[in-house]
Each structure stands twice: as structure tokens, then as C-alpha cells.
Design an enzyme around this catalytic site. Structure first.
Site, PDB file in Angstrom:
ATOM      1  N   ASP A  58       0.806  -1.225   0.000  1.00  0.00           N
ATOM      2  CA  ASP A  58       0.000   0.000   0.000  1.00  0.00           C
ATOM      3  C   ASP A  58       0.838   1.273   0.000  1.00  0.00           C
ATOM      4  O   ASP A  58       0.293   2.378   0.057  1.00  0.00           O
ATOM      5  CB  ASP A  58      -0.876   0.028   1.269  1.00  0.00           C
ATOM      6  CG  ASP A  58      -2.096  -0.846   1.108  1.00  0.00           C
ATOM      7  OD1 ASP A  58      -2.382  -1.241  -0.034  1.00  0.00           O
ATOM      8  OD2 ASP A  58      -2.756  -1.121   2.123  1.00  0.00           O
ATOM      9  N   HIS A 262      29.321   7.580  -7.366  1.00  0.00           N
ATOM     10  CA  HIS A 262      27.925   7.677  -6.912  1.00  0.00           C
ATOM     11  C   HIS A 262      27.622   6.614  -5.857  1.00  0.00           C
ATOM     12  O   HIS A 262      26.591   5.957  -5.894  1.00  0.00           O
ATOM     13  CB  HIS A 262      26.958   7.604  -8.101  1.00  0.00           C
ATOM     14  CG  HIS A 262      26.883   8.894  -8.870  1.00  0.00           C
ATOM     15  ND1 HIS A 262      26.178   9.035 -10.030  1.00  0.00           N
ATOM     16  CD2 HIS A 262      27.424  10.111  -8.633  1.00  0.00           C
ATOM     17  CE1 HIS A 262      26.298  10.282 -10.474  1.00  0.00           C
ATOM     18  NE2 HIS A 262      27.056  10.943  -9.643  1.00  0.00           N
ATOM     19  N   ASP A 279      28.263  14.245  -0.995  1.00  0.00           N
ATOM     20  CA  ASP A 279      27.655  14.906  -2.154  1.00  0.00           C
ATOM     21  C   ASP A 279      26.163  14.901  -1.870  1.00  0.00           C
ATOM     22  O   ASP A 279      25.502  13.863  -1.990  1.00  0.00           O
ATOM     23  CB  ASP A 279      28.002  14.111  -3.423  1.00  0.00           C
ATOM     24  CG  ASP A 279      27.482  14.767  -4.699  1.00  0.00           C
ATOM     25  OD1 ASP A 279      26.622  15.668  -4.610  1.00  0.00           O
ATOM     26  OD2 ASP A 279      27.940  14.359  -5.784  1.00  0.00           O
ATOM     27  N   ASP A 290      23.306  21.171  -5.421  1.00  0.00           N
ATOM     28  CA  ASP A 290      24.175  20.007  -5.629  1.00  0.00           C
ATOM     29  C   ASP A 290      25.566  20.392  -5.121  1.00  0.00           C
ATOM     30  O   ASP A 290      26.302  21.111  -5.798  1.00  0.00           O
ATOM     31  CB  ASP A 290      24.194  19.675  -7.137  1.00  0.00           C
ATOM     32  CG  ASP A 290      24.961  18.394  -7.443  1.00  0.00           C
ATOM     33  OD1 ASP A 290      25.393  17.714  -6.506  1.00  0.00           O
ATOM     34  OD2 ASP A 290      25.130  18.098  -8.649  1.00  0.00           O
ATOM     35  N   HIS A 369      35.359  12.005 -14.644  1.00  0.00           N
ATOM     36  CA  HIS A 369      34.025  12.548 -14.976  1.00  0.00           C
ATOM     37  C   HIS A 369      34.155  13.972 -15.492  1.00  0.00           C
ATOM     38  O   HIS A 369      35.244  14.552 -15.480  1.00  0.00           O
ATOM     39  CB  HIS A 369      33.092  12.478 -13.752  1.00  0.00           C
ATOM     40  CG  HIS A 369      33.630  13.143 -12.513  1.00  0.00           C
ATOM     41  ND1 HIS A 369      33.620  14.508 -12.330  1.00  0.00           N
ATOM     42  CD2 HIS A 369      34.198  12.634 -11.391  1.00  0.00           C
ATOM     43  CE1 HIS A 369      34.126  14.790 -11.140  1.00  0.00           C
ATOM     44  NE2 HIS A 369      34.503  13.680 -10.559  1.00  0.00           N
ATOM     45  N   HIS A 373      27.549  20.152 -14.762  1.00  0.00           N
ATOM     46  CA  HIS A 373      26.312  19.936 -15.524  1.00  0.00           C
ATOM     47  C   HIS A 373      25.355  21.060 -15.178  1.00  0.00           C
ATOM     48  O   HIS A 373      25.480  21.703 -14.128  1.00  0.00           O
ATOM     49  CB  HIS A 373      25.709  18.562 -15.169  1.00  0.00           C
ATOM     50  CG  HIS A 373      25.594  18.328 -13.685  1.00  0.00           C
ATOM     51  ND1 HIS A 373      24.549  18.808 -12.945  1.00  0.00           N
ATOM     52  CD2 HIS A 373      26.422  17.710 -12.795  1.00  0.00           C
ATOM     53  CE1 HIS A 373      24.721  18.469 -11.669  1.00  0.00           C
ATOM     54  NE2 HIS A 373      25.867  17.807 -11.550  1.00  0.00           N
ATOM     55  N   HIS A 380      20.565  16.953 -12.715  1.00  0.00           N
ATOM     56  CA  HIS A 380      21.229  16.966 -14.020  1.00  0.00           C
ATOM     57  C   HIS A 380      20.215  17.606 -14.946  1.00  0.00           C
ATOM     58  O   HIS A 380      19.358  16.945 -15.526  1.00  0.00           O
ATOM     59  CB  HIS A 380      21.604  15.555 -14.477  1.00  0.00           C
ATOM     60  CG  HIS A 380      22.718  14.964 -13.671  1.00  0.00           C
ATOM     61  ND1 HIS A 380      23.180  13.689 -13.831  1.00  0.00           N
ATOM     62  CD2 HIS A 380      23.497  15.500 -12.690  1.00  0.00           C
ATOM     63  CE1 HIS A 380      24.171  13.452 -12.985  1.00  0.00           C
ATOM     64  NE2 HIS A 380      24.378  14.539 -12.277  1.00  0.00           N
ATOM     65  N   GLU A 403      32.632  20.781 -10.401  1.00  0.00           N
ATOM     66  CA  GLU A 403      32.882  19.688  -9.463  1.00  0.00           C
ATOM     67  C   GLU A 403      34.039  18.777  -9.861  1.00  0.00           C
ATOM     68  O   GLU A 403      33.867  17.567 -10.029  1.00  0.00           O
ATOM     69  CB  GLU A 403      31.623  18.848  -9.299  1.00  0.00           C
ATOM     70  CG  GLU A 403      30.939  18.440 -10.601  1.00  0.00           C
ATOM     71  CD  GLU A 403      29.717  17.551 -10.348  1.00  0.00           C
ATOM     72  OE1 GLU A 403      29.878  16.537  -9.641  1.00  0.00           O
ATOM     73  OE2 GLU A 403      28.644  17.866 -10.852  1.00  0.00           O
ATOM     74  N   TYR A 407      40.422  10.692  -7.485  1.00  0.00           N
ATOM     75  CA  TYR A 407      40.016   9.470  -6.773  1.00  0.00           C
ATOM     76  C   TYR A 407      41.120   8.423  -6.881  1.00  0.00           C
ATOM     77  O   TYR A 407      41.516   8.056  -7.985  1.00  0.00           O
ATOM     78  CB  TYR A 407      38.711   8.934  -7.368  1.00  0.00           C
ATOM     79  CG  TYR A 407      37.671  10.021  -7.529  1.00  0.00           C
ATOM     80  CD1 TYR A 407      36.810  10.351  -6.487  1.00  0.00           C
ATOM     81  CD2 TYR A 407      37.589  10.746  -8.720  1.00  0.00           C
ATOM     82  CE1 TYR A 407      35.879  11.378  -6.623  1.00  0.00           C
ATOM     83  CE2 TYR A 407      36.667  11.774  -8.864  1.00  0.00           C
ATOM     84  CZ  TYR A 407      35.813  12.084  -7.826  1.00  0.00           C
ATOM     85  OH  TYR A 407      34.905  13.108  -7.964  1.00  0.00           O
ATOM     86  N   ARG A 428      36.256  15.348  -3.951  1.00  0.00           N
ATOM     87  CA  ARG A 428      35.519  16.129  -4.953  1.00  0.00           C
ATOM     88  C   ARG A 428      35.051  17.390  -4.253  1.00  0.00           C
ATOM     89  O   ARG A 428      34.668  17.337  -3.069  1.00  0.00           O
ATOM     90  CB  ARG A 428      34.319  15.320  -5.496  1.00  0.00           C
ATOM     91  CG  ARG A 428      33.515  16.075  -6.531  1.00  0.00           C
ATOM     92  CD  ARG A 428      32.590  15.190  -7.388  1.00  0.00           C
ATOM     93  NE  ARG A 428      31.496  14.563  -6.685  1.00  0.00           N
ATOM     94  CZ  ARG A 428      31.431  13.266  -6.398  1.00  0.00           C
ATOM     95  NH1 ARG A 428      32.406  12.449  -6.763  1.00  0.00           N
ATOM     96  NH2 ARG A 428      30.389  12.777  -5.753  1.00  0.00           N
TER      97      ARG A 428
END
Ligand code: GLY
Ligand code: MN
Ligand code: MN
Length: 462
Positions: A58, A262, A279, A290, A369, A373, A380, A403, A407, A428
Site C-alpha cells: 500500500d 555515486h 555529495d 548540488d 568525470h 552539468h 542533471h 565539481e 580518486y 571532490r
């Protein structure tokens, strides 16, 4: 007189500024007019809300409507369809909405209903959602083009397809009905790319709320805290300060989890000597923030962590400087990449020249990356990056994230020769940048990022 947390709230309320006005009805009208003026005469525009999704039995997932529909009407509830008909260059905007229903409202909450929609929304007429089939199929008979994005409402998708198909059959008889369907989303994206003053106020507010939430995470953390507990502090403050939700699931990764872009499990204990990468951004009145910050859980950057952190910060500042009217958006990425490549060569992590590292994939091993954006109703956000194949040129009112990151996941099979002193560092730094005639405005500037500021905040409340 309020005390304790309520006092803290008052202090924050002063920092995040006055609650911004929601988007005014007249602005929704302007948006509609601007869009309609670009469409062919004798056409229909249809935008549908997505269906509610069941989480289990439900229980539904929290509902978030289609951003294009939100942009043009402000209507947030499910079972909604916008229909606009343009005839002789005059438009009528119709909204199909959930009808008032006292039994359901007692269980599920109040609804504006048809009467509320007519009274308070930027539309000409409203009908109950149930009448969509009858009214839509009737009205589509008299238009030649339907602007419609499929995939949100299968019933409406079928109606549109049927009306185009049956028109083909009826053409010989009566010459009525649409002959083609065009996706309107590109036109709406172009509009959404440039934010109005009212949108910017909402975005600045969302960024301020998110900045305070990051600061609270810094102040309240300690060695041994769980990633999920930091997530709870952050998301608790989003709500405490008035944002109903996050704009995307919060990423809270400590140690090697900071090297997963992510990461979202958020279930590890934060250990001494590790960097935590957070993040996280709120959604306020539909608008996303963001923000990413990365800092040592024990409050003191080690020598290696400091070197990597300052390099990422330098690259971020170089990228932000490129966020000026007339520059191509890609210049920010080029600037950030150049600083990072040169820095990694200097630190002895990359063994070729910086120019080579930018070309041969060496830099991508550590910075894999893009630098940013568009940001807006979606994290995004919409907007073509390379219209006609050329990188978009910045205009006032655009909002982009900046950003860069580095890493060093020592769990990676492609990094087995990594010097252990860099192992497990993930940094980051992400801010939200408004393009203005007077240069870049950092909407998330309330959130500290200098090493000395971070070190003085971390664990301060314990
Ligand atoms: N929070 C997702 C991103 O930064 O793109
Ligand atoms: Mn981002
Ligand atoms: Mn982010």
C-alpha cells in the site's frame, strides 16, 4: 523565548535569508506564452504527469512530477495533464486534475481539485482527470500537429497515436485531425536553461539550506560515526530548514567509499585517518542544489590528503573563473583538467607530461568525470551541451555545477602500482555557479571549502 535547537534554527534562518517567494502565477503565464509562441498554429501541446509508483503493497514512493509540467504550471500532484490548444494564434490552457473527493482527502490529504485549479493556477480551464479521454480525443480532431512527449501516461500516448492514425483514415472523408507528433521537450529545455530572477532566488535558498546542512555534518561528526548518521544529520537539516526533500540520494562515503563516484550504501563506520566525501543537496520548491565537500573525519588533513585537496581546490577555482558570459562551458573543464594534470605530474603520480596526460587517458584514471552539468528543476538539468555540435556559450541566468575531483581507489585493479600514501583518498569539491554579467556567482558560497575553515569546524559541536 525559544531555546536550544530553536535558537539554532533562528541563527540559521538569518543566514539562509528570507524565505523566497514561490513562482508567481504571472510567471507561469509568461512561460506558457513564450513556449506557445514558438509552436505552429493549429496545434495542441500535451504534457502529462508520471504515474505514482508503488514501493511495496500500500506504500508509494514519494511523488515528484515531471519537471516540464512543473515548469509550465507549478502543479505538483499526480494524475495531471496539461492541454494547450493554439487556434488562430490564440491559446487556451486546460489542466486535467484529480477531482476533490472528501473520502479520499480524509485519508490522503487535501487536493486543490478542479475549482482550486481554476482559481489559483495559471490556466484557462480545468476538468477532472477522468474526462481526459473524451475531451482530448474531441479536441485533437481539429489540430494538425500534436506536441507531445510519450512515456508518462500510456492512456494519453494511445489517444494521440490513435488520433494521428484515424486522421490518416479520415483525411479523405473530412480532412480533420493531426498528422504528426513532435516532442516539445527540446523547446522547453531551452527555456529552462536560462533561469529567471525568481528561480535564482529559489536556487540560492536551496543552496543555502544545503550549505548549512553540510556545515552541521562537519560540526557534529567524530571518528567512529556511521556514514548513515552523517546522512541523517544532512537530510534532517534539509527538512529542518524547510526543504521537503533531497534533490538526489545523498552520497556519504568514507575511506575507499569516497573513491566511488555515486556511492549510496552509506553503511560504513568512519575511521580515523579517512576522508569523508559528502555529495548532498536539497530540493526547495522543485529546485535542486548540488554540493560536494570532502574532509578528514578526525578533523586534520594528513600531508597527502592536504596535497590532493589543495590541488582539487585549485582546479575548481580555475574552472569557476571560466564561468563567464561568452565563454564556452567546456572551458571550465579544460581549465580544471589542466591544473589537475600539472599537479599530478608535480606530485609524481603521473609520469608523463601534463599535455600527454590530458590526451592519453592518464588523467582520466584519477579524474574520470566531467567538471559540471546544468542545474535547475533537475539535478542533471536539461539543456543541450553542444547545440549544432559546438559547445554552448555561457549566457546570464545559466546555472552550472563545477565539481572536479581526484580518486585513488586502491581496490581498483587498474591502480595496483599506486604509491600507498595516496591510497583511499577521494576528493571532490562541488559548487553551484550562476552565470551573471558581473562574473560567476557561487550560489553555494555559504559552504566552507578552505582547509583551515574545514579544520576549525570539524567536530566543533562535540
Ligand atoms: N550529485 C550528482 C552529481 O554531482 O552529478
Ligand atoms: Mn553535480
Ligand atoms: Mn553532486
Amino acid at each position: 523565548m525559544p531555546t536550544g535547537k530553536y535558537m539554532a534554527f533562528q541563527t540559521y534562518a538569518n543566514q539562509i535569508g528570507e524565505t523566497p517567494e514561490p513562482i508567481h502565477v504571472s510567471e507561469y503565464r509568461q512561460r506558457q506564452e513564450k513556449l506557445y509562441s514558438q509552436l505552429d498554429d493549429n496545434s495542441a501541446l500535451i504534457l502529462c504527469s508520471p504515474k505514482e509508483k508503488i514501493r511495496s503493497n500500500d506504500v508509494h514512493f514519494p511523488y515528484r512530477t515531471n519537471s516540464d509540467l512543473l515548469y509550465l504550471t507549478g502543479w505538483k500532484d499526480p494524475d495531471c495533464v496539461l492541454l494547450a490548444i493554439k487556434k488562430d494564434n490564440v491559446w487556451t490552457t486546460t489542466l486535467f486534475v484529480q477531482e476533490s473527493n472528501i473520502e479520499l482527502e480524509i485519508w490522503e490529504g487535501r487536493r486543490p481539485g478542479v475549482e482550486g485549479a481554476k482559481k489559483n493556477w495559471a490556466i484557462d480551464e480545468a476538468y477532472p482527470s477522468e474526462s481526459i479521454s473524451k475531451i482530448l480525443s474531441e479536441r485533437l480532431k481539429s489540430v494538425s500537429i500534436v506536441y507531445h512527449c510519450v512515456g508518462f501516461n500510456i492512456k494519453v500516448d494511445n489517444l494521440v497515436e490513435n488520433s494521428i492514425n484515424s486522421r490518416n483514415r479520415a483525411r479523405q472523408q473530412i480532412g480533420e485531425g493531426p498528422t504528426q507528433r513532435i516532442d516539445p521537450s527540446l523547446l522547453i529545455s531551452e527555456m529552462r536553461l536560462i533561469k529567471s530572477d525568481a528561480e535564482i532566488n529559489l536556487m540560492r535558498y536551496s543552496a543555502n539550506i544545503s550549505s548549512i546542512a553540510h556545515i552541521e555534518a562537519m560540526k557534529n561528526c567524530f571518528t567512529g560515526i556511521g556514514e548513515w548518521q552523517i546522512q541523517a544529520i544532512i537530510e534532517g537539516y534539509f527538512k529542518f530548514l524547510g526543504a521537503k526533500n533531497w534533490a538526489y540520494p545523498s552520497i556519504v562515503g568514507c575511506g575507499e567509499n569516497a573513491t566511488i563516484l555515486h556511492y549510496h550504501e552509506n553503511n560504513k563506520i568512519c575511521n580515523d585517518g579517512e576522508i569523508i566525501l559528502i555529495d548532498a543537496g536539497s530540493e526547495y520548491e522543485g529546485y535542486a542544489a548540488d554540493i560536494t565537500r570532502s574532509w578528514p573525519i578526525n578533523g586534520k588533513f594528513s600531508d597527502s590528503q592536504m596535497k590532493i585537496y589543495n590541488l582539487v581546490l585549485k582546479s575548481q577555482r580555475a574552472a569557476i573563473q571560466k564561468c563567464v558570459v561568452g565563454n564556452q562551458y567546456i572551458e571550465a573543464h579544460i581549465a580544471a583538467s589542466k591544473v589537475l594534470a600539472e599537479g599530478l605530474v608535480e606530485l609524481g603520480i603521473i609520469h608523463c607530461s601534463a599535455e600527454e596526460a590530458l590526451e592519453n587517458g592518464e588523467l582520466k584514471k584519477y579524474f574520470m568525470h566531467g567538471t559540471g552539468h546544468w542545474l535547475g528543476l533537475d539535478v542533471h538539468d536539461v539543456g543541450i551541451y553542444k547545440p549544432n555540435g559546438e559547445p554552448r556559450v555561457f549566457e546570464p541566468g545559466m546555472v552550472i555545477t563545477i565539481e572536479p575531483g581526484l580518486y585513488f581507489g586502491d581496490w581498483r585493479s587498474d591502480l595496483t602500482d599506486l604509491d600507498p600514501k595516496w591510497a583511499g583518498i577521494g576528493i571532490r569539491i562541488e559548487d553551484d555557479i550562476l552565470i551573471t554579467e558581473n562574473g560567476p556567482e557561487v550560489l553555494s558560497s555559504l559552504c566552507p571549502k578552505d582547509i583551515h575553515e574545514l579544520e576549525s569546524l570539524i567536530g566543533q559541536s562535540n
